[in-house]
Motif scaffolding. Structure first.
Motif, short mmCIF file in Angstrom:
data_model
loop_
_atom_site.label_atom_id
_atom_site.label_comp_id
_atom_site.label_asym_id
_atom_site.label_seq_id
_atom_site.Cartn_x
_atom_site.Cartn_y
_atom_site.Cartn_z
N ARG A 206 0.97 -1.18 0.07
CA ARG A 206 -0.10 0.08 0.09
C ARG A 206 0.79 1.34 0.08
O ARG A 206 1.97 1.20 0.63
N GLY A 207 0.33 2.10 -0.62
CA GLY A 207 1.07 3.51 -0.54
C GLY A 207 0.89 4.16 0.61
O GLY A 207 -0.38 4.03 1.47
N TYR A 208 1.69 4.85 1.16
CA TYR A 208 1.55 6.05 2.30
C TYR A 208 2.31 7.16 2.16
O TYR A 208 3.23 7.17 1.47
N LEU A 209 1.91 8.20 3.05
CA LEU A 209 2.46 9.37 2.94
C LEU A 209 3.30 9.79 4.20
O LEU A 209 4.13 10.64 4.25
N GLN A 271 -6.80 8.57 0.92
CA GLN A 271 -6.66 7.13 0.59
C GLN A 271 -6.84 6.55 -0.72
O GLN A 271 -6.23 5.62 -0.94
N LEU A 274 -3.97 6.13 -2.52
CA LEU A 274 -2.82 5.20 -1.80
C LEU A 274 -3.10 3.75 -2.10
O LEU A 274 -2.72 3.18 -1.27
N SER A 276 -2.00 0.12 -4.12
CA SER A 276 -0.87 -0.63 -4.48
C SER A 276 -0.20 -0.03 -5.71
O SER A 276 1.15 0.10 -5.54
N SER A 278 0.09 3.03 -6.47
CA SER A 278 0.58 4.34 -6.30
C SER A 278 2.05 4.36 -5.55
O SER A 278 2.90 5.51 -5.90
N VAL A 279 2.26 3.25 -5.24
CA VAL A 279 3.91 3.17 -4.74
C VAL A 279 4.85 3.73 -5.56
O VAL A 279 4.98 3.27 -6.62
N VAL A 300 5.22 8.73 -3.10
CA VAL A 300 4.41 7.78 -2.41
C VAL A 300 5.29 6.70 -1.85
O VAL A 300 5.89 5.99 -2.71
N GLU A 302 6.00 2.95 0.38
CA GLU A 302 5.36 1.57 0.27
C GLU A 302 5.05 1.09 1.91
O GLU A 302 6.09 1.24 2.71
#
Length: 306
Positions: A206-209, A271, A274, A276, A278-279, A300, A302
């Motif tokens: 998943r992408g995360y900030l 969200q 974000l 997968s 988007s990583v 972004v 992971e």
């Protein structure tokens, strides 16, 4: 033939048809023991059991009771709480694979069956209708689910994770519990998408900030001063050290109002960017800082799901 005899014959045919569907589909439904109360699972692919993630309370010492009442060990391959999908490996299953269909054709009012299995009581079934059928949606934790399907039927104890069956007798998803005791379905398209990723990696990327956020309403002074397309945004209330947001230069108190020119009104809007896919991608973030609009580029990061 009299009208009453015709009606009786029609009802008998429907009753027999439903019983036949339950018997056939039930051969691929198992009881899963990963908490105090068992849940249900579906033999989705050869040696692969799919069930509701919310019913998995432990990751070791999981067993499965087959339709022939034999209980065998199972291994947790992976899970995705955001879509409520958990995947188990079942060696030497010796039971048929479910006939998987597509929930895309379900409409409000369509008849559906929920079929589950318990350790002691065996097979159970509940007949109902689709009460709500909508488009794709995101769970509270950001998982993308292909259709919103709310069901008007009884989900008996231990039946969560069991088969949702359409009028043709195909398994079009599994049942799960929703807010305030509602019954929802996770459609087959979502299950297949998540299953493929879990089988490949064992986890969902998943992408995360790296920020904590909360929705805020923008004051009239800012709305009149700045060219904004929304009356709301999300304020940055925490920043992960060395995370993507900090590296991009985001500061506490910044108000995020758009990502890639798409307005952001709450955390779910964030969200949505974000998944997968988007990583590693770069997002253009539009922020309010000190009463002025600021644009920053965020790469972004992971984060691996469970």
């Amino acid at each position: 033939m009299s009208l009453s005899a015709t009606t009786e014959s029609t009802l008998l045919a429907l009753s027999n048809s439903l019983a036949d569907i339950v018997d056939r589909v039930g051969r691929s439904v198992v009881a899963v023991h990963a908490r105090r109360i068992s849940s249900s699972g579906i033999h989705w692919r050869e040696g692969i059991i799919v069930t509701s993630d919310e019913t998995i309370r432990r990751e070791d010492d999981i067993t499965v009771t087959l339709p022939n009442d034999r209980t065998v060990p199972a291994t947790l391959i992976g899970r995705d709480p955001s879509t409520d999908v958990a995947v188990l490996k079942l060696p030497d299953a010796e039971l048929p694979v479910a006939e998987i269909g597509d929930a895309a054709s379900l409409k409000v009012g369509h008849l559906v069956l929920a079929i589950g299995r318990g350790r002691d009581r065996g097979l159970s079934a509940s007949l109902g209708v689709v009460s709500t059928a909508g488009g794709s949606w995101r769970s509270m934790s950001g998982g993308l689910i292909d259709r919103f399907l709310r069901l008007d039927l009884n989900l008996y104890p231990g039946c969560a994770g069991g088969s949702l069956v359409d009028a043709t007798g195909q398994v079009v998803g599994f049942t799960t519990t929703g807010p305030r005791g509602t019954v929802l379905a996770i459609p087959a398209a979502t299950v297949n998408r998540v299953l493929d990723r879990l089988l490949e990696k064992g986890y969902i990327s998943r992408g995360y900030l790296g920020v904590g956020m909360q929705p805020v309403r923008l004051p009239d002074s800012l709305k009149s001063k700045l060219p904004l397309s929304s009356e709301q945004g999300v304020m940055v209330v925490s920043i992960e050290p060395q995370g993507p947001a900090e590296r991009a230069g985001i500061l506490l108190g910044d108000i995020l109002v758009a990502l890639d020119d798409t307005p952001v009104k709450d955390t779910r809007d964030v969200q949505a960017f974000l998944g997968s896919q988007s990583v590693g991608q770069t997002l253009k973030a539009q922020l309010i800082r000190g009463g002025e609009l600021v644009e920053l580029a965020i790469v972004v990061g992971e984060r691996q799901g469970r």
